[in-house]
Design a protein around this motif. Structure first.
Motif, PDB file in Angstrom:
ATOM      1  N   ASN A   1      58.881  85.463  11.829  1.00 40.01           N
ATOM      2  CA  ASN A   1      58.084  83.966  11.980  1.00 40.01           C
ATOM      3  C   ASN A   1      58.687  82.567  12.317  1.00 40.01           C
ATOM      4  O   ASN A   1      58.998  82.196  12.464  1.00 40.01           O
ATOM      5  CB  ASN A   1      56.776  83.953  11.590  1.00 40.01           C
ATOM      6  CG  ASN A   1      55.730  84.200  12.106  1.00 40.01           C
ATOM      7  OD1 ASN A   1      54.944  84.542  12.512  1.00 40.01           O
ATOM      8  ND2 ASN A   1      55.777  85.975  10.853  1.00 40.01           N
ATOM      9  N   ASP A   2      60.413  82.817  11.770  1.00 41.87           N
ATOM     10  CA  ASP A   2      61.364  82.024  11.904  1.00 41.87           C
ATOM     11  C   ASP A   2      61.321  81.198  13.557  1.00 41.87           C
ATOM     12  O   ASP A   2      61.332  81.758  14.580  1.00 41.87           O
ATOM     13  CB  ASP A   2      62.598  82.687  11.725  1.00 41.87           C
ATOM     14  CG  ASP A   2      63.965  81.619  11.809  1.00 41.87           C
ATOM     15  OD1 ASP A   2      64.231  81.078  12.557  1.00 41.87           O
ATOM     16  OD2 ASP A   2      63.886  80.736  10.572  1.00 41.87           O
ATOM     17  N   PRO A   3      61.075  79.901  13.159  1.00 38.21           N
ATOM     18  CA  PRO A   3      60.466  79.228  14.488  1.00 38.21           C
ATOM     19  C   PRO A   3      61.892  78.536  15.790  1.00 38.21           C
ATOM     20  O   PRO A   3      61.482  79.288  16.646  1.00 38.21           O
ATOM     21  CB  PRO A   3      60.853  77.470  13.872  1.00 38.21           C
ATOM     22  CG  PRO A   3      60.240  77.807  12.397  1.00 38.21           C
ATOM     23  CD  PRO A   3      60.405  78.688  12.009  1.00 38.21           C
ATOM     24  N   LYS A   4      63.484  78.914  15.100  1.00 38.22           N
ATOM     25  CA  LYS A   4      64.667  79.643  15.765  1.00 38.22           C
ATOM     26  C   LYS A   4      63.927  80.682  17.127  1.00 38.22           C
ATOM     27  O   LYS A   4      64.318  80.934  17.929  1.00 38.22           O
ATOM     28  CB  LYS A   4      66.079  79.318  14.892  1.00 38.22           C
ATOM     29  CG  LYS A   4      65.934  78.003  15.153  1.00 38.22           C
ATOM     30  CD  LYS A   4      67.454  78.747  13.382  1.00 38.22           C
ATOM     31  CE  LYS A   4      67.990  77.188  13.523  1.00 38.22           C
ATOM     32  NZ  LYS A   4      69.657  78.094  12.745  1.00 38.22           N
ATOM     33  N   ARG A   5      63.454  81.594  15.788  1.00 39.78           N
ATOM     34  CA  ARG A   5      63.445  82.902  16.593  1.00 39.78           C
ATOM     35  C   ARG A   5      62.829  82.952  17.408  1.00 39.78           C
ATOM     36  O   ARG A   5      62.518  83.491  18.859  1.00 39.78           O
ATOM     37  CB  ARG A   5      63.182  84.357  15.620  1.00 39.78           C
ATOM     38  CG  ARG A   5      63.505  85.676  16.035  1.00 39.78           C
ATOM     39  CD  ARG A   5      62.932  86.681  14.924  1.00 39.78           C
ATOM     40  NE  ARG A   5      64.065  86.953  13.998  1.00 39.78           N
ATOM     41  CZ  ARG A   5      65.404  87.301  14.578  1.00 39.78           C
ATOM     42  NH1 ARG A   5      65.895  88.109  15.378  1.00 39.78           N
ATOM     43  NH2 ARG A   5      66.865  87.371  13.593  1.00 39.78           N
ATOM     44  N   LYS A   6      60.866  82.545  17.205  1.00 42.18           N
ATOM     45  CA  LYS A   6      60.479  83.046  17.768  1.00 42.18           C
ATOM     46  C   LYS A   6      60.093  81.560  19.018  1.00 42.18           C
ATOM     47  O   LYS A   6      60.043  82.060  19.888  1.00 42.18           O
ATOM     48  CB  LYS A   6      59.120  81.475  16.457  1.00 42.18           C
ATOM     49  CG  LYS A   6      58.055  82.980  15.886  1.00 42.18           C
ATOM     50  CD  LYS A   6      57.738  81.935  15.100  1.00 42.18           C
ATOM     51  CE  LYS A   6      56.150  81.713  15.739  1.00 42.18           C
ATOM     52  NZ  LYS A   6      54.923  81.271  14.925  1.00 42.18           N
ATOM     53  N   ALA A   7      61.134  81.186  18.724  1.00 44.46           N
ATOM     54  CA  ALA A   7      61.657  79.504  20.557  1.00 44.46           C
ATOM     55  C   ALA A   7      62.280  81.316  21.653  1.00 44.46           C
ATOM     56  O   ALA A   7      62.287  80.567  22.628  1.00 44.46           O
ATOM     57  CB  ALA A   7      62.590  78.660  19.816  1.00 44.46           C
ATOM     58  N   ARG A   8      63.179  81.568  20.440  1.00 40.80           N
ATOM     59  CA  ARG A   8      64.293  82.109  21.373  1.00 40.80           C
ATOM     60  C   ARG A   8      63.399  83.673  22.364  1.00 40.80           C
ATOM     61  O   ARG A   8      64.114  83.838  23.202  1.00 40.80           O
ATOM     62  CB  ARG A   8      65.461  82.653  20.644  1.00 40.80           C
ATOM     63  CG  ARG A   8      66.075  83.233  21.589  1.00 40.80           C
ATOM     64  CD  ARG A   8      66.957  84.216  20.743  1.00 40.80           C
ATOM     65  NE  ARG A   8      66.746  84.835  19.833  1.00 40.80           N
ATOM     66  CZ  ARG A   8      67.224  85.832  18.594  1.00 40.80           C
ATOM     67  NH1 ARG A   8      68.592  85.855  18.358  1.00 40.80           N
ATOM     68  NH2 ARG A   8      66.526  86.884  18.283  1.00 40.80           N
ATOM     69  N   ASP A   9      62.082  84.111  21.499  1.00 36.48           N
ATOM     70  CA  ASP A   9      62.153  84.687  21.546  1.00 36.48           C
ATOM     71  C   ASP A   9      60.952  85.195  22.529  1.00 36.48           C
ATOM     72  O   ASP A   9      59.458  85.817  22.451  1.00 36.48           O
ATOM     73  CB  ASP A   9      61.844  86.739  20.483  1.00 36.48           C
ATOM     74  CG  ASP A   9      63.285  87.052  19.871  1.00 36.48           C
ATOM     75  OD1 ASP A   9      63.888  86.538  20.909  1.00 36.48           O
ATOM     76  OD2 ASP A   9      63.821  87.174  18.894  1.00 36.48           O
ATOM     77  N   SER A  10      60.276  83.638  22.558  1.00 36.81           N
ATOM     78  CA  SER A  10      58.773  83.337  22.725  1.00 36.81           C
ATOM     79  C   SER A  10      57.837  84.056  24.334  1.00 36.81           C
ATOM     80  O   SER A  10      57.057  84.384  24.772  1.00 36.81           O
ATOM     81  CB  SER A  10      58.517  82.184  22.861  1.00 36.81           C
ATOM     82  OG  SER A  10      59.140  81.211  24.013  1.00 36.81           O
ATOM     83  N   PHE A  11      58.686  84.683  25.058  1.00 31.38           N
ATOM     84  CA  PHE A  11      58.405  85.019  26.244  1.00 31.38           C
ATOM     85  C   PHE A  11      58.125  86.782  26.264  1.00 31.38           C
ATOM     86  O   PHE A  11      57.650  87.237  26.897  1.00 31.38           O
ATOM     87  CB  PHE A  11      59.264  85.028  27.378  1.00 31.38           C
ATOM     88  CG  PHE A  11      60.626  85.610  27.203  1.00 31.38           C
ATOM     89  CD1 PHE A  11      61.048  86.855  27.042  1.00 31.38           C
ATOM     90  CD2 PHE A  11      61.800  85.059  26.171  1.00 31.38           C
ATOM     91  CE1 PHE A  11      62.099  87.417  26.702  1.00 31.38           C
ATOM     92  CE2 PHE A  11      63.376  85.427  25.963  1.00 31.38           C
ATOM     93  CZ  PHE A  11      63.694  86.579  26.633  1.00 31.38           C
ATOM     94  N   ILE A  12      58.117  86.775  24.435  1.00 28.23           N
ATOM     95  CA  ILE A  12      58.340  88.688  24.311  1.00 28.23           C
ATOM     96  C   ILE A  12      57.112  88.701  23.311  1.00 28.23           C
ATOM     97  O   ILE A  12      58.110  88.733  22.282  1.00 28.23           O
ATOM     98  CB  ILE A  12      59.560  89.147  24.228  1.00 28.23           C
ATOM     99  CG1 ILE A  12      60.241  88.924  25.272  1.00 28.23           C
ATOM    100  CG2 ILE A  12      59.157  90.993  23.434  1.00 28.23           C
ATOM    101  CD1 ILE A  12      61.601  89.792  24.575  1.00 28.23           C
ATOM    102  N   PRO A  13      55.923  89.124  23.460  1.00 23.41           N
ATOM    103  CA  PRO A  13      54.959  88.221  22.287  1.00 23.41           C
ATOM    104  C   PRO A  13      55.308  89.539  21.400  1.00 23.41           C
ATOM    105  O   PRO A  13      54.739  89.203  20.312  1.00 23.41           O
ATOM    106  CB  PRO A  13      53.670  88.190  23.330  1.00 23.41           C
ATOM    107  CG  PRO A  13      54.108  88.527  24.441  1.00 23.41           C
ATOM    108  CD  PRO A  13      55.301  88.708  24.829  1.00 23.41           C
ATOM    109  N   VAL A  14      55.486  90.984  21.568  1.00 22.68           N
ATOM    110  CA  VAL A  14      55.532  91.717  20.978  1.00 22.68           C
ATOM    111  C   VAL A  14      56.003  91.534  19.885  1.00 22.68           C
ATOM    112  O   VAL A  14      56.533  92.841  18.500  1.00 22.68           O
ATOM    113  CB  VAL A  14      55.736  92.882  21.554  1.00 22.68           C
ATOM    114  CG1 VAL A  14      53.779  93.412  22.577  1.00 22.68           C
ATOM    115  CG2 VAL A  14      56.775  93.145  22.010  1.00 22.68           C
ATOM    116  N   LEU A  15      57.395  90.338  20.012  1.00 24.67           N
ATOM    117  CA  LEU A  15      58.753  90.466  18.684  1.00 24.67           C
ATOM    118  C   LEU A  15      58.046  90.210  17.456  1.00 24.67           C
ATOM    119  O   LEU A  15      59.020  89.883  16.169  1.00 24.67           O
ATOM    120  CB  LEU A  15      60.017  89.947  19.534  1.00 24.67           C
ATOM    121  CG  LEU A  15      60.582  90.769  20.336  1.00 24.67           C
ATOM    122  CD1 LEU A  15      61.635  90.181  21.383  1.00 24.67           C
ATOM    123  CD2 LEU A  15      60.768  92.022  20.586  1.00 24.67           C
TER     124      LEU A  15
END
Length: 289
Positions: free
Chosen positions: A190-204
């Protein structure tokens, strides 16, 4: 520069460096926020946590009882420890995926407590989440007992306890480490950096959380049956209600809360560098003085 380009520059997140993936760290949640009690979003989140924990406990405890029931006839039948671990991990993946956008998909008082320590939610919301999770767990195990009453009563009720050959200290340590791994994974996913980077893959977000539950169960089932979730342990203990289930029940609250606290502090002050920021602020204030 065209007007369109000017708009793009003006609307870019102010906290993002040029050339970086846009993300913003939310401000710390207030410790006490009574205004939340007037918001429907809070009650919708509580219902989501209740139902998700109910479904999680129903599937996982039914798998445990079904496996034990089958293996009493033939040790080679049933899903085995591997199947039990997959049941817990895969169910967490499903319910976190379904409820993450509503409540955050905690499904676990230890996760909620870790988020409170990390200032990701208020004390009021944390307390109500834990109550909803515990009630959902009791209802979920109650459904299992209603459907599988005889095997449930005779095969341990899916309750957590310290296994023969292990000490109370060893069991507590296993719960602390297992919960640390889980809550650390939750914070990282749930880190904001990771969520922004991987937002196009919702299962991550739900996938690594489910896998963390799976691998911790593989390691800890032989020791405690794997708690790492006080609501899961409480629900089974309430419905089974035998001395063995209550004897060391405190382990399945104290261990997860310690592990969750350690994970929140590690993520906040080490991985996100808050310790360096605090130290720098302290040095600056000392120099000015």
């Amino acid at each position: 520069m065209s007007s369109k380009e000017e708009v793009a520059v003006d609307t870019a997140p102010k906290c993002c460096a040029p050339g970086k993936v846009p993300y913003c760290d939310p401000p710390p949640a207030p410790l006490l926020d009574p205004s939340e009690l007037r918001k429907w979003s809070l009650y919708r989140a509580l219902i989501a946590e209740f139902m998700a924990t109910l479904m999680f406990l129903y599937v996982s405890v039914a798998t445990v009882i079904g496996y034990k029931n089958q293996s009493t006839v033939d040790k080679c039948t049933g899903v085995g420890y591997l199947g039990v671990a997959w049941s817990f991990g895969a169910t967490i993946f499903i319910v976190v995926y379904c409820t993450g956008g509503v409540s955050g998909g905690h499904i676990n008082p230890a996760v909620t407590f870790g988020m409170l320590v990390g200032r990701k939610l208020s004390l009021i919301r944390a307390v109500l989440y834990i109550v909803a999770q515990c009630l959902g767990a009791i209802c979920g195990v109650g459904i299992v007992k209603g459907i599988m009453k005889h095997p449930y009563d005779t095969l341990g009720g899916g309750a957590n306890s310290v296994s023969d050959g292990y000490s109370v200290g060893g069991a507590l340590g296993a719960e602390i480490v297992g919960t640390f791994i889980l809550v650390y994974t939750v914070f990282t996913a749930n880190d904001p950096k990771r969520k922004a980077r991987d937002s196009f893959i919702p299962v991550l977000i739900p996938l690594p959380i489910g896998l963390a539950v799976f691998v911790v169960h593989l390691a800890t089932i032989p020791i405690t049956g794997t708690g790492i979730n006080p609501a899961r342990s409480l629900g089974a203990a309430v419905l089974y209600n035998q001395p063995k289930a209550w004897k060391d029940h405190w382990i399945f609250w104290v261990g997860p809360m310690i592990g969750a606290t350690a994970a929140a502090i590690y993520h906040k002050f080490v991985l996100r560098g808050e310790a360096v920021k605090v130290l720098s602020s302290f040095r600056s204030a000392h120099q000015l003085a």
